[in-house]
Design a protein around this motif. Sequence first.
Motif, short mmCIF file in Angstrom:
data_model
loop_
_atom_site.label_atom_id
_atom_site.label_comp_id
_atom_site.label_asym_id
_atom_site.label_seq_id
_atom_site.Cartn_x
_atom_site.Cartn_y
_atom_site.Cartn_z
N TYR A 54 0.76 -1.27 0.03
CA TYR A 54 0.10 -0.09 0.17
C TYR A 54 1.01 1.30 0.03
N ASP A 85 -1.55 -5.19 -4.75
CA ASP A 85 -1.73 -3.78 -4.45
C ASP A 85 -3.16 -3.49 -3.55
N SER A 88 -3.51 1.32 -3.55
CA SER A 88 -2.66 2.61 -3.45
C SER A 88 -2.94 3.72 -4.22
N PRO A 93 0.86 1.24 -8.60
CA PRO A 93 0.09 0.70 -9.48
C PRO A 93 1.01 0.61 -10.82
N TYR A 108 0.75 -8.76 -11.27
CA TYR A 108 0.27 -7.71 -10.54
C TYR A 108 -1.07 -7.78 -10.31
N ARG A 110 -4.64 -5.75 -8.59
CA ARG A 110 -5.16 -4.74 -7.95
C ARG A 110 -6.30 -4.86 -7.28
N GLU A 112 -9.30 -2.84 -4.98
CA GLU A 112 -9.74 -1.39 -4.59
C GLU A 112 -10.15 -1.32 -2.99
#
Length: 448
Positions: A54, A85, A88, A93, A108, A110, A112
């Motif tokens: 983060y 992630d 962040s 990202p 990777y 992501r 939310e």
Amino acid sequence: MTTTDSLRSGPGTTGRSGGGGDHGRLPGREHLPARQTAPDPSGVPVLDVVVPVYNEEKDLRPCVLRLHGHLSRTFPYAFRITVADNASTDATPAVAAALAAELRGVRYVRLEEKGRGRALRTVWSASDAPVLAYMDVDLSTDLNALLPLVAPLISGHSDLAIGSRLARSARVVRGSKREFISRAYNLILRSSLAAGFSDAQCGFKAIRSEVAERLLPMVEDSGWFFDSELLVLAERAGLRIHEVPVDWIDDPDSTVHIVRTATEDLKGVWRVGRALAVGALPLDRLARPFGDDPRDRALNGVERGLARQLIGFCVVGVLSTLFYLALYSLFRLGVGPQLANSGALLVSAVANTAANRRLTFGVRGRSGAVRHQAQGLVVFAIGLALTSGSLAALGAASGSPSHSAELAVLITANLAATVLRFLLLRAWVFPARARTRPRTSDDPEDLR
């Protein structure tokens, strides 16, 4: 929006559905076969290392480069590094996406929503690797401990593995404040939740995927308490946790909010402790998780469980003695000592046989219950002869003994008969051949 809906993966993503609703028997542990050492984006890795982040635009790239280089040089299996992630708001990202495009075996993901536990649950549930791990982005733990961490999981020896900064041989460099907080927190876990592991929050853990699939649906926390809750539930379920002493250097730039994290952890301890106390968690379904558990094997000529039976017999014996003395005192109000003793001993003997049958010797179901009670009455008769003889001897010796003298003689006589009673119950009433039998995968006892 759920974390599943918000999961977006970079290059090299492969996955499986992480339903995790089936809490049935886990498959037997097996040594995972060796595979190519170079990470192959199109293949299935043996190890998936998750790095939750983060706002780590500064530390992320050197962390992943160092971890990738170490695994490429030293790890004898195919691997994957997943950057998770946690919503962040800086350039994290972009850094993560560039690493996924640059390095083979790096992806990777992501999310939310924030939360380390949420990130691990999301990635672990979707990963196709048989061994799942995670480490903090600051790489405070020496990477030389990574292979020893996952080796017991790859070999099939253990179910989870954790790095420990509190083990005797660990070498740790950190301030006194963090040292005190860490030790105090683990002391709380030991005293309140009876935790047997030494370090709940070291950011260096691994788990076999089939174990994660069954445990993750039971873990409620999505933040920092996720680790502790997972370990407590795993330990209560009887799973094997391997600990690795680590070399660890504190990160002075850590963004962890100590007070807020400690408060949330204490709330989690209270919630899990309450759930365990009321039996709200179906951990009994994992009490016999593996088909290769040696305790489930029937071995001819091998007598087992003596220590456990002795403990169970002693507990039942103490409770039965208290019950017997209470009954004797009650019956003595209306009848003589011999009749009061016979009635109290008879009632307590029936209760004692039933309790030892179920709790001490593990005999379940109604089959043979009547015969066991009949044999128990024979054992009762022997105890009656000993106690009645003791009372008769006391009466002959003192003429009119006091109530306290009667109780003292009865206690002594019962203690003398205890060893004989245990031997008769173990060898005659509940012999080993009646207690040991091979279990099958559909044995209803496995689901209790």
